[in-house]
Scaffold this active site. Structure first.
Site: not given
Ligand SMILES: NC(=O)C1=CN([C@@H]2O[C@H](COP(=O)(O)OP(=O)(O)OC[C@H]3O[C@@H](n4cnc5c(N)ncnc54)[C@H](O)[C@@H]3O)[C@@H](O)[C@H]2O)C=CC1
Ligand SMILES: O=C1O[C@H](CO)[C@@H](O)[C@@H]1O
Length: 305
Positions: A53, A58, A87, A118
């Site tokens: 994703d 990003y 996105k 997005h």
């Molecule tokens: N459509 C949207 O608006 C958005 C989409 N996303 C997507 O969702 C994905 C996931 O969300 P994220 O914000 O990246 O957070 P996440 O909820 O996946 O958490 C990431 C955190 O968890 C920690 N972590 C992962 N595995 C671990 C383990 N085994 N032990 C300890 N800590 C661990 C990482 O170090 C990091 O700090 C993003 O990377 C992105 O691709 C994220 C935000 C908004």
């Molecule tokens: O994908 C995304 O990541 C940022 C932070 O959560 C957010 O603004 C966006 O939707």
């Protein structure tokens, strides 16, 4: 006690007949050293992940593309075995072709499996004079986010749909939305010029944030829901919740696997992120869970967004 199952082997059927892996590798908050992005994507695919994703926002699509090229060259996977999502950020609300073709070029692919709008928002496209980069979230002098006046966020979906439905254009396999509420979806369904139903809605979901209303609405309409920030984002606060730790011990799974199980038992796609390859093995498996445990995880009290 039920057995551990491989989450990388679970796929969902989309409303256009395509399949989407239930477990994806999130790539937000990429480290400045983009070689880490490349190494992690390679490690994730070698560990079994078949879904990545990303997003224009990003700024890591080039490194992901480099990783994919290496994986293809080494014969680890074929393109058709992977599911790649990107996105379109709200600065490009009316310039979808520009955003998407840049993403495709950076990803070094001929097609993308899923392109999402997005956010249901329209921002002006402003370039920072000093850096020359796009200001992704432009603000005015008072610090308020600037939105385009008289713009319709449905325009982005319409432009995505045009590319997707063009019989001579094979660059997009499925389209969808992200951060759409029930009202946003109703708006989309009411528009007589829109011909398709989004295949996916990607929204924030994690323990304590079940999003039942929008999940139920999407699932009734045949829209697959992807949950982002499954571990609670930065620092993974959801993994530290006492309930998740207790369940991890009781169910003999890692805390990550408890959260993955929570998603897969609800027929949700999950896209966790880590930039530490040694953590990948903790986020590969799940178990079948009874309803009561799903409800406990949904209702846990949290002090993060
Ligand atoms: N459509 C949207 O608006 C958005 C989409 N996303 C997507 O969702 C994905 C996931 O969300 P994220 O914000 O990246 O957070 P996440 O909820 O996946 O958490 C990431 C955190 O968890 C920690 N972590 C992962 N595995 C671990 C383990 N085994 N032990 C300890 N800590 C661990 C990482 O170090 C990091 O700090 C993003 O990377 C992105 O691709 C994220 C935000 C908004
Ligand atoms: O994908 C995304 O990541 C940022 C932070 O959560 C957010 O603004 C966006 O939707």
């Amino acid at each position: 006690m039920s057995e551990k199952l491989n989450a990388t082997k679970v796929n969902y059927k989309l409303n256009n007949g395509k399949t989407m892996p239930a477990l994806g590798f999130g790539t937000f908050c990429a480290p400045e050293d983009q070689s880490i992005v490349k190494d992690c994507v390679i490690a994730a695919v070698k560990a079994g992940y078949r879904h990545i994703d990303t997003a224009y926002l990003y700024q890591d699509e080039k490194a992901i593309g480099d990783a994919l090229q290496e994986l293809f060259k080494e014969g680890v996977v074929k393109r058709e075995e992977l599911f790649i999502t990107t996105k379109v950020w709200p600065n490009f609300w009316d310039k979808v072709e520009e955003s998407f073709s840049t993403s495709l070029k950076n990803l070094q692919l001929e097609y993308v499996d899923l392109v999402l709008q997005h956010w249901p928002l329209c921002y002006p496209k402003i370039t920072d004079n000093e850096t020359g980069y796009i200001v992704f979230t432009p603000t005015d002098d008072q610090g308020n986010i600037m939105e385009e006046k008289d713009a319709s966020y449905l325009e982005t979906y319409k432009q995505l749909e045009k590319i997707y439905l063009d019989e001579n254009d094979h660059r997009i396999r499925s389209i969808g939305v992200s951060n759409y509420t029930v009202d946003n979806l109703k708006d989309l369904f009411r528009d007589p010029t829109i011909q398709t139903c989004p295949s996916v809605n990607q929204i924030a979901i994690h323990p304590g944030k079940p999003q039942n209303e929008i999940v139920d609405y999407c699932q009734e309409k045949g829209i697959v829901v992807t949950g982002y920030t499954p571990y609670g984002s930065q620092g993974g606060p959801a993994l530290k919740l006492p309930l998740i730790k207790q369940l991890s011990e009781k169910l003999d799974m890692s805390v990550n696997e408890v959260v993955i199980s929570y998603f897969l038992n609800r027929n949700l796609v999950i896209i966790p992120r880590t930039w530490k390859t040694e953590r990948l093995p903790q986020s590969l498996h799940y178990k079948k869970l009874p309803k009561e445990i799903i409800e406990q995880i949904s209702n846990v009290k949290i002090d993060f967004e």
